[in-house]
Design a protein around this motif. Sequence first.
Motif, PDB file in Angstrom:
ATOM      1  N   VAL A  20       2.090   4.886  -9.966  1.00 19.27           N
ATOM      2  CA  VAL A  20       1.180   4.198  -9.049  1.00 19.27           C
ATOM      3  C   VAL A  20       1.971   3.689  -7.845  1.00 19.27           C
ATOM      4  O   VAL A  20       3.056   3.138  -7.999  1.00 19.27           O
ATOM      5  N   ALA A  21       1.412   3.873  -6.660  1.00 20.46           N
ATOM      6  CA  ALA A  21       2.011   3.362  -5.422  1.00 20.46           C
ATOM      7  C   ALA A  21       1.163   2.194  -4.921  1.00 20.46           C
ATOM      8  O   ALA A  21      -0.056   2.311  -4.768  1.00 20.46           O
ATOM      9  N   TYR A  22       1.839   1.076  -4.702  1.00 21.69           N
ATOM     10  CA  TYR A  22       1.199  -0.133  -4.179  1.00 21.69           C
ATOM     11  C   TYR A  22       1.659  -0.293  -2.732  1.00 21.69           C
ATOM     12  O   TYR A  22       2.860  -0.404  -2.481  1.00 21.69           O
ATOM     13  N   LEU A  23       0.728  -0.290  -1.793  1.00 24.27           N
ATOM     14  CA  LEU A  23       1.071  -0.421  -0.383  1.00 24.27           C
ATOM     15  C   LEU A  23       0.869  -1.856   0.078  1.00 24.27           C
ATOM     16  O   LEU A  23      -0.073  -2.529  -0.358  1.00 24.27           O
ATOM     17  N   CYS A  24       1.741  -2.295   0.975  1.00 23.58           N
ATOM     18  CA  CYS A  24       1.525  -3.610   1.568  1.00 23.58           C
ATOM     19  C   CYS A  24       0.314  -3.531   2.497  1.00 23.58           C
ATOM     20  O   CYS A  24      -0.102  -2.445   2.912  1.00 23.58           O
ATOM     21  N   GLY A  25      -0.259  -4.660   2.826  1.00 23.39           N
ATOM     22  CA  GLY A  25      -1.421  -4.698   3.703  1.00 23.39           C
ATOM     23  C   GLY A  25      -1.112  -4.097   5.060  1.00 23.39           C
ATOM     24  O   GLY A  25      -0.038  -4.318   5.623  1.00 23.39           O
ATOM     25  N   GLN A  26      -2.071  -3.340   5.589  1.00 19.32           N
ATOM     26  CA  GLN A  26      -1.916  -2.694   6.886  1.00 19.32           C
ATOM     27  C   GLN A  26      -2.954  -3.205   7.867  1.00 19.32           C
ATOM     28  O   GLN A  26      -4.128  -3.366   7.517  1.00 19.32           O
ATOM     29  N   VAL A  27      -2.508  -3.455   9.073  1.00 22.72           N
ATOM     30  CA  VAL A  27      -3.388  -3.843  10.166  1.00 22.72           C
ATOM     31  C   VAL A  27      -3.212  -2.809  11.264  1.00 22.72           C
ATOM     32  O   VAL A  27      -2.307  -1.983  11.220  1.00 22.72           O
ATOM     33  N   GLY A  28      -4.077  -2.853  12.264  1.00 22.97           N
ATOM     34  CA  GLY A  28      -3.997  -1.873  13.336  1.00 22.97           C
ATOM     35  C   GLY A  28      -4.097  -2.502  14.708  1.00 22.97           C
ATOM     36  O   GLY A  28      -4.478  -3.667  14.849  1.00 22.97           O
ATOM     37  N   ASP A  29      -3.769  -1.701  15.693  1.00 19.96           N
ATOM     38  CA  ASP A  29      -3.869  -2.131  17.090  1.00 19.96           C
ATOM     39  C   ASP A  29      -5.228  -1.730  17.656  1.00 19.96           C
ATOM     40  O   ASP A  29      -5.877  -0.810  17.158  1.00 19.96           O
TER      41      ASP A  29
END
Length: 113
Positions: A20-29
């Motif tokens: 399982v891959a856990y990604l950190c939170g992502q935001v965008g421009d």
Amino acid sequence: MIERIDTATRMSKIVKHNGVAYLCGQVGDGDSVAEQTRDCLSRVDALLEKAGTSRDRILQAIVWISDMKYFAEMNEVWDAWVPEGHAPARACGEAKLARDVLKVEVIVTAACD
């Protein structure tokens, strides 16, 4: 074994464990919720690729939006991005995000090899 990818003092961008891959939170421009969501999901795609997986293997997604008035606009972009037949378990809620200009943040967990 736990594998941490792109680790800094505060967090890792990806943590892999037991397939399982856990990604950190992502935001965008961008100025609009649609622009920020598209950019954010593009960043998720890049991290998924780096983790050796893809959006059709997402198990769960948590979406935070700064105001529920953005729900429909965010969903329009989300729905176009999720592969047909591969919608993950998802939650969406309203939250105060790290910076006032941010309107959306996505946190993803995906199966990987």
